[in-house]
Structure formats: C-alpha cells, structure tokens
Write an enzyme that holds these catalytic residues in place. Structure first.
Site, PDB file in Angstrom:
ATOM      1  CE  LYS A  12      -3.483  -2.638   2.036  1.00  0.00           C
ATOM      2  NZ  LYS A  12      -4.986  -2.923   2.810  1.00  0.00           N
ATOM      3  CG  HIS A  95      -6.871  -2.864  -3.017  1.00  0.00           C
ATOM      4  ND1 HIS A  95      -7.355  -2.247  -1.981  1.00  0.00           N
ATOM      5  CD2 HIS A  95      -6.172  -4.073  -2.460  1.00  0.00           C
ATOM      6  CE1 HIS A  95      -7.161  -2.769  -0.896  1.00  0.00           C
ATOM      7  NE2 HIS A  95      -6.298  -3.866  -0.934  1.00  0.00           N
ATOM      8  CD  GLU A 165      -7.557  -8.066  -1.124  1.00  0.00           C
ATOM      9  OE1 GLU A 165      -6.368  -8.417  -0.544  1.00  0.00           O
ATOM     10  OE2 GLU A 165      -7.530  -6.756  -1.299  1.00  0.00           O
TER      11      GLU A 165
HETATM   12  P1  PGA Z   1      -4.517  -6.788   4.875  1.00  0.00           P
HETATM   13  O1  PGA Z   1      -4.861  -6.057   3.355  1.00  0.00           O
HETATM   14  O2  PGA Z   1      -3.839  -7.833   4.774  1.00  0.00           O
HETATM   15  O3  PGA Z   1      -3.784  -5.545   5.455  1.00  0.00           O
HETATM   16  O4  PGA Z   1      -5.908  -6.507   5.399  1.00  0.00           O
HETATM   17  C1  PGA Z   1      -5.035  -7.042   2.444  1.00  0.00           C
HETATM   18  C2  PGA Z   1      -5.317  -5.889   1.225  1.00  0.00           C
HETATM   19  O5  PGA Z   1      -5.992  -4.988   1.333  1.00  0.00           O
HETATM   20  O6  PGA Z   1      -4.837  -6.308   0.013  1.00  0.00           O
END
Ligand code: PGA
Length: 254
Positions: A12, A95, A165
């Site tokens: 990120k 995303h 996700e």
């Molecule tokens: P996270 O993020 O593992 O911090 O929940 C996953 C993502 O948003 O790709």
C-alpha cells in the site's frame, strides 16, 4: 504438477522513504530462502520500484495499479508498459481502496486489458463491502467479475489472477472482523463458476487468491481449507518476519 502457489505482498502507501523501503526489501530477501512451490511477488509504491527491482531476484516485482496505454497526455499516471520496462510482472487492479476513491469498473477493465497486452499479469481484486442474510454478496462479486473482465481475450485469460478480498475483513476497515476459510472457500467455488460461464474451459487455469488480514497464524488455514491458490497480504507483508513465515508455510504444504 501442481501449479505454483502465489503469495503477493501489497505494501500500500508504505513506507515513507526509499531508505526504509530498501531495508524492508533487503530484510525480506534475507528471510526468504529459495522457493520451489511458491512464487513471491511484492508490490511497493511506484516510486521505489526501480531501485527495489534491482536488489534481488528471489522476489518478483509487482505494482499496485497502472494506467492504460503506454505513453501519452495523462498527467500523474504511470502505465503498465512503463512498469514492465522497470521489471514489474504483476499489477494489482480494482483494489477496494481504489474503488472507494471512485475508480469505475469500466476503467478497471481498460487497465486490465492494457496490462495484458504488455505482458503484465493483472491481479484483479473483487469483494463485497458487507455480508447480508440474503447472500446478495455473491451477486456483487459476480457483477464485478463480469464488468471488470468483459471482453478479455480467451487466449490470455489464464494470465489473470483473481484476489477475493471481502472488504469487511481487510485490516484497515473500521470494525473489521475475520473471514473464515469456509467463507473464502464458498466464494472461490462461486468465482470459478462465474469465470467458467464467462470464459469456458480456459478459465480453469485462473489462480484465485484470498486477501483480508492474512497473517502467519491463519495463512495455513486459508491455503488448506480455503481452496485458494495463494494469498494477497497487506499489513503482514510489511513485517519481513511474518511475511517470510507465510512463505515458509506455503513451501511446506503439498
Ligand atoms: P490486509 O490487506 O492484509 O492488511 O487486510 C490486504 C489488502 O488490502 O490487499
């Protein structure tokens, strides 16, 4: 032979400096021994990609988004073609954090097609915001897949990777809760059905990942009982210790 598992780290908008990014990448490489059953991809912010990509081969360079086209009058954008030149071979698209900023399904679709033409493998994220009693979330995921992959040529569809996700399980979602391996598994089965309706037999080679607060304690569970071909890891990918443990877990499984 079983296809290789795919473990993708999504950094990120982290870390703040190139120095920190370099340290993180180096620590990651030191912790990861050579992998036989797992392909490891890390997606840092664009500004660090060039330098990190040159630091070692055990990890494949990825990116968190890319614009369509190769070059042109698109102020502020970076194309998949440019990232390919820099060594990136995977790019995350759609995303939930980008969808929340207003990215449309049509734009995601154009970006995916453009990435495929330059030889970058798109990792398309899909997932519902919340779960409702009427199971409406299946339709949400179906609509995302259909719109985002519309018109993708069948001969390259096996290059696409889907990451399921559920937004309610992502670490940055306020009031988040854990998804179970069963939650992932039933959605994986559903996604496979939607893809096969859309693309026929060619879709069977598409890898499906799970993402949403995956850590070194539940990775095994998702990989075994979630029926997935790999994981998309956010927060835990910023810890070389946790991320390398997740890779070790993947290596140890059949
Ligand atoms: P996270 O993020 O593992 O911090 O929940 C996953 C993502 O948003 O790709």
């Amino acid at each position: 032979m079983r296809k290789k598992r795919l473990i993708v780290g999504n950094w990120k908008m982290n870390p703040l400096s190139l120095k920190e990014a370099g340290r993180l990448w180096r620590d990651m490489l030191q912790n990861i021994s050579s992998t036989k059953k797992t392909e490891v991809v890390i997606c840092p912010p664009h500004v660090f990609a060039d330098r990190l990509g040159k630091m070692g081969r055990k990890v494949i360079l990825g990116a968190q988004d890319a614009f369509f086209g190769e070059v042109g009058a698109f102020t502020g954008e970076v194309s998949a073609a440019m990232l390919y030149e820099m060594g990136a071979r995977y790019v995350i698209f759609g995303h939930s954090e980008r969808r929340a900023l207003g990215e449309s399904g049509e734009t995601i679709n154009k970006k995916i097609k453009s990435a495929l033409t330059v030889g970058i493998r798109p990792i398309l994220c899909v997932g519902e915001q919340t779960r409702d009693e009427n199971h409406g979330y299946f339709n949400i995921v179906k609509a995302q897949l259909e719109e985002n992959l519309k018109g993708t040529p069948k001969n390259v569809i096996d290059k696409v990777i889907i990451a399921y996700e559920p937004v309610w399980a992502i670490s940055s979602t306020p009031g988040r809760r854990d998804a179970s391996a069963e939650d992932a598994h039933e959605m994986v089965i559903f996604i496979r059905k939607v893809l096969s309706d859309q693309f026929g037999r060619d879709a069977s080679a598409i890898k499906i990942l799970y993402g949403g607060s995956v850590n070194d304690r539940d990775a095994e569970e998702f990989l075994i009982r979630g029926g997935v071909d790999g994981l998309l890891v956010g927060k835990s990918s910023l810890s070389p210790e946790k991320f390398s443990k997740i890779i070790k877990i993947s290596e140890k499984l059949k």
